[in-house]
Design a protein around this motif. Structure first.
Motif, PDB file in Angstrom:
ATOM      1  N   TRP A  35     155.146  31.452  54.668  1.00 19.65           N
ATOM      2  CA  TRP A  35     153.892  31.320  55.378  1.00 19.65           C
ATOM      3  C   TRP A  35     153.979  31.808  56.920  1.00 19.65           C
ATOM      4  CZ3 TRP A  35     150.461  28.073  58.689  1.00 19.65           C
ATOM      5  CH2 TRP A  35     148.906  28.997  59.328  1.00 19.65           C
ATOM      6  N   VAL A  36     154.206  32.854  57.278  1.00 20.79           N
ATOM      7  CA  VAL A  36     154.915  33.235  58.751  1.00 20.79           C
ATOM      8  C   VAL A  36     156.517  32.639  59.057  1.00 20.79           C
ATOM      9  CG1 VAL A  36     154.505  33.598  61.217  1.00 20.79           C
ATOM     10  CG2 VAL A  36     152.278  33.364  60.121  1.00 20.79           C
ATOM     11  N   GLY A  37     157.269  33.534  57.948  1.00 20.90           N
ATOM     12  CA  GLY A  37     159.207  32.920  58.125  1.00 20.90           C
ATOM     13  C   GLY A  37     159.446  31.704  58.391  1.00 20.90           C
ATOM     14  N   GLY A  38     158.142  30.878  57.576  1.00 13.93           N
ATOM     15  CA  GLY A  38     158.934  28.973  58.040  1.00 13.93           C
ATOM     16  C   GLY A  38     158.424  28.843  59.258  1.00 13.93           C
ATOM     17  N   GLU A  39     158.018  29.317  59.826  1.00 18.51           N
ATOM     18  CA  GLU A  39     158.567  28.976  61.528  1.00 18.51           C
ATOM     19  C   GLU A  39     156.880  28.111  61.560  1.00 18.51           C
ATOM     20  OE1 GLU A  39     160.303  32.284  63.487  1.00 18.51           O
ATOM     21  OE2 GLU A  39     161.486  32.154  62.583  1.00 18.51           O
ATOM     22  N   LEU A  40     155.751  28.154  61.593  1.00 20.32           N
ATOM     23  CA  LEU A  40     154.900  27.741  61.952  1.00 20.32           C
ATOM     24  C   LEU A  40     154.256  25.845  60.896  1.00 20.32           C
ATOM     25  CD1 LEU A  40     151.521  30.115  60.771  1.00 20.32           C
ATOM     26  CD2 LEU A  40     152.906  29.984  63.182  1.00 20.32           C
ATOM     27  N   VAL A  41     155.710  25.622  60.672  1.00 18.93           N
ATOM     28  CA  VAL A  41     155.784  24.421  60.426  1.00 18.93           C
ATOM     29  C   VAL A  41     157.370  24.351  60.992  1.00 18.93           C
ATOM     30  CG1 VAL A  41     154.250  24.144  58.708  1.00 18.93           C
ATOM     31  CG2 VAL A  41     156.736  24.784  58.264  1.00 18.93           C
ATOM     32  N   ASP A  42     157.730  22.987  60.314  1.00 17.90           N
ATOM     33  CA  ASP A  42     159.753  22.663  61.013  1.00 17.90           C
ATOM     34  C   ASP A  42     160.675  23.651  59.931  1.00 17.90           C
ATOM     35  OD1 ASP A  42     162.063  21.721  60.723  1.00 17.90           O
ATOM     36  OD2 ASP A  42     161.142  19.792  60.664  1.00 17.90           O
ATOM     37  N   PHE A  43     160.964  24.119  59.900  1.00 16.76           N
ATOM     38  CA  PHE A  43     161.898  25.026  58.573  1.00 16.76           C
ATOM     39  C   PHE A  43     162.301  24.115  58.522  1.00 16.76           C
ATOM     40  CE2 PHE A  43     165.074  28.089  57.358  1.00 16.76           C
ATOM     41  CZ  PHE A  43     164.537  29.029  56.869  1.00 16.76           C
ATOM     42  N   GLY A  44     162.939  23.559  59.155  1.00 20.97           N
ATOM     43  CA  GLY A  44     163.630  22.520  57.777  1.00 20.97           C
ATOM     44  C   GLY A  44     163.059  22.075  56.921  1.00 20.97           C
ATOM     45  N   LYS A  45     161.735  21.841  57.061  1.00 20.72           N
ATOM     46  CA  LYS A  45     160.521  20.790  55.746  1.00 20.72           C
ATOM     47  C   LYS A  45     160.438  21.926  54.855  1.00 20.72           C
ATOM     48  CE  LYS A  45     159.622  17.301  57.126  1.00 20.72           C
ATOM     49  NZ  LYS A  45     160.017  16.194  56.609  1.00 20.72           N
ATOM     50  N   VAL A  46     160.607  23.472  54.745  1.00 15.64           N
ATOM     51  CA  VAL A  46     160.567  24.542  53.622  1.00 15.64           C
ATOM     52  C   VAL A  46     162.235  24.609  52.782  1.00 15.64           C
ATOM     53  CG1 VAL A  46     161.243  27.200  53.621  1.00 15.64           C
ATOM     54  CG2 VAL A  46     159.019  26.033  55.170  1.00 15.64           C
ATOM     55  N   VAL A  47     163.501  23.846  53.559  1.00 12.42           N
ATOM     56  CA  VAL A  47     163.976  24.340  53.202  1.00 12.42           C
ATOM     57  C   VAL A  47     164.229  22.517  52.454  1.00 12.42           C
ATOM     58  CG1 VAL A  47     166.575  23.489  53.608  1.00 12.42           C
ATOM     59  CG2 VAL A  47     165.759  25.059  55.154  1.00 12.42           C
ATOM     60  N   GLU A  48     163.656  21.510  53.070  1.00 13.25           N
ATOM     61  CA  GLU A  48     163.704  20.571  52.195  1.00 13.25           C
ATOM     62  C   GLU A  48     163.148  20.530  51.006  1.00 13.25           C
ATOM     63  OE1 GLU A  48     162.317  15.609  53.023  1.00 13.25           O
ATOM     64  OE2 GLU A  48     162.338  17.431  54.651  1.00 13.25           O
ATOM     65  N   ALA A  49     161.570  21.601  50.774  1.00 10.08           N
ATOM     66  CA  ALA A  49     160.817  21.612  49.745  1.00 10.08           C
ATOM     67  C   ALA A  49     161.753  22.330  48.316  1.00 10.08           C
ATOM     68  CB  ALA A  49     159.070  22.375  50.281  1.00 10.08           C
ATOM     69  N   ILE A  50     162.617  23.001  49.211  1.00 10.10           N
ATOM     70  CA  ILE A  50     163.804  24.210  47.940  1.00 10.10           C
ATOM     71  C   ILE A  50     164.383  23.467  47.606  1.00 10.10           C
ATOM     72  CG2 ILE A  50     164.815  25.872  47.945  1.00 10.10           C
ATOM     73  CD1 ILE A  50     163.047  26.904  49.834  1.00 10.10           C
ATOM     74  N   GLN A  61     157.593  34.649  49.780  1.00 10.79           N
ATOM     75  CA  GLN A  61     156.497  35.487  50.223  1.00 10.79           C
ATOM     76  C   GLN A  61     156.275  35.055  51.757  1.00 10.79           C
ATOM     77  OE1 GLN A  61     155.135  34.063  46.928  1.00 10.79           O
ATOM     78  NE2 GLN A  61     156.168  34.679  46.664  1.00 10.79           N
ATOM     79  N   GLU A  62     155.668  36.217  52.610  1.00 11.40           N
ATOM     80  CA  GLU A  62     155.577  35.938  54.341  1.00 11.40           C
ATOM     81  C   GLU A  62     157.286  35.275  54.837  1.00 11.40           C
ATOM     82  OE1 GLU A  62     152.213  34.627  55.619  1.00 11.40           O
ATOM     83  OE2 GLU A  62     151.217  35.469  53.927  1.00 11.40           O
ATOM     84  N   PRO A  63     158.698  35.641  54.349  1.00 15.54           N
ATOM     85  CA  PRO A  63     159.319  35.437  54.760  1.00 15.54           C
ATOM     86  C   PRO A  63     160.071  36.653  56.525  1.00 15.54           C
ATOM     87  CG  PRO A  63     159.973  37.274  53.074  1.00 15.54           C
ATOM     88  CD  PRO A  63     158.638  36.948  53.579  1.00 15.54           C
ATOM     89  N   SER A  64     158.724  36.629  56.469  1.00 14.42           N
ATOM     90  CA  SER A  64     159.192  37.172  58.089  1.00 14.42           C
ATOM     91  C   SER A  64     160.294  37.974  58.751  1.00 14.42           C
ATOM     92  CB  SER A  64     158.211  36.252  59.057  1.00 14.42           C
ATOM     93  OG  SER A  64     156.829  36.488  58.818  1.00 14.42           O
ATOM     94  N   LEU A 169     158.312  36.477  36.767  1.00 15.83           N
ATOM     95  CA  LEU A 169     157.412  37.234  37.624  1.00 15.83           C
ATOM     96  C   LEU A 169     156.656  36.418  39.035  1.00 15.83           C
ATOM     97  CD1 LEU A 169     155.479  40.093  39.245  1.00 15.83           C
ATOM     98  CD2 LEU A 169     154.165  39.516  37.896  1.00 15.83           C
ATOM     99  N   THR A 170     157.468  36.524  39.710  1.00 16.48           N
ATOM    100  CA  THR A 170     157.254  35.188  41.307  1.00 16.48           C
ATOM    101  C   THR A 170     155.831  36.129  42.075  1.00 16.48           C
ATOM    102  OG1 THR A 170     158.468  35.164  42.448  1.00 16.48           O
ATOM    103  CG2 THR A 170     159.363  34.018  40.742  1.00 16.48           C
ATOM    104  N   GLY A 171     155.166  35.494  42.802  1.00 19.47           N
ATOM    105  CA  GLY A 171     154.362  36.318  44.023  1.00 19.47           C
ATOM    106  C   GLY A 171     152.921  34.969  44.142  1.00 19.47           C
ATOM    107  N   ASP A 172     152.885  36.171  45.462  1.00 18.20           N
ATOM    108  CA  ASP A 172     151.758  35.253  46.176  1.00 18.20           C
ATOM    109  C   ASP A 172     150.695  36.447  45.554  1.00 18.20           C
ATOM    110  OD1 ASP A 172     149.162  34.906  47.528  1.00 18.20           O
ATOM    111  OD2 ASP A 172     150.367  34.223  49.433  1.00 18.20           O
ATOM    112  N   PHE A 173     149.335  36.502  44.417  1.00 14.75           N
ATOM    113  CA  PHE A 173     148.773  37.350  44.191  1.00 14.75           C
ATOM    114  C   PHE A 173     147.183  37.344  44.474  1.00 14.75           C
ATOM    115  CE2 PHE A 173     151.532  35.717  40.513  1.00 14.75           C
ATOM    116  CZ  PHE A 173     152.260  37.162  40.242  1.00 14.75           C
ATOM    117  N   ASN A 174     147.409  36.317  45.945  1.00  8.40           N
ATOM    118  CA  ASN A 174     145.539  36.527  46.178  1.00  8.40           C
ATOM    119  C   ASN A 174     144.492  36.601  45.421  1.00  8.40           C
ATOM    120  OD1 ASN A 174     146.734  35.141  49.736  1.00  8.40           O
ATOM    121  ND2 ASN A 174     148.183  37.658  49.040  1.00  8.40           N
TER     122      ASN A 174
END
Length: 176
Positions: A35-50, A61-64, A169-174
């Motif tokens: 979601w918007v490059g992971g910058e609407l949250v602490d980017f470190g949390k995106v790294v941590e989740a992975i 998806q949405e890596p911006s 196949l991975t993705g955000d199918f919306n």
């Protein structure tokens, strides 16, 4: 949205090595709309989740523009910025892939294909339902918008299957 799948792959050896049967490979594949490059949250949390997922390959998806940045933060050498895929394993962009799939080299001479999509979101099916649209209208929207957007990717599946290449196949199918 995060989805993780663990796959045990029994890869078929090439014809020249038919006398050997490779051991199965466990491959943890994740799809992650950051979601918007992971910058609407602490980017470190995106790294941590992975990291916590223990994923080997992630379709973003949405890596911006942050595909490479995220791979670097994870210490992963492999990133494909066109398809927004990061990987612990080498990524091979085949000349016939046409931006629809990439190979993940799980062992020398053994690959799996990965497709990553982000289908259009508007008009969004759940909002159509919320706003009182009929089931027929919602399904017609799905066919015209999202199915049309993924058909060219899905059309590649038979050739990969015929070549004996496991495909994910991975993705955000919306889609509802």
């Amino acid at each position: 949205f995060v989805l993780l799948g663990v796959f045990m792959l029994s890869l078929t050896p090439s014809r020249t090595h038919a006398q050997t049967t490779p051991a199965p490979v466990e491959l943890r594949v994740m799809t992650f709309n950051i979601w918007v490059g992971g910058e609407l949250v602490d980017f470190g949390k995106v790294v941590e989740a992975i990291q916590l997922s223990q994923a080997d390959v992630v379709g973003l998806q949405e890596p911006s523009g942050n595909t490479r940045r995220l791979a670097d933060a994870l210490g992963w050498q492999h990133a494909n910025e066109r398809l927004h895929i990061i990987s612990k394993y080498p990524l091979i962009d085949p000349p016939n892939g046409n931006g629809q799939f990439i190979y993940v080299q799980v062992r020398p001479g053994q690959v799996v294909a990965l497709m990553n999509v982000h289908l259009p979101s508007d008009p969004y099916g759940p909002y159509l339902v919320r706003d009182g649209e009929s089931l027929e209208t919602v399904l017609q929207n799905e066919r015209e918008l999202r199915l049309a957007a993924i058909e060219t990717v899905l059309a590649r599946l038979p050739e990969l299957q015929q070549a004996g290449i496991p495909t994910m196949l991975t993705g955000d199918f919306n889609t509802p």
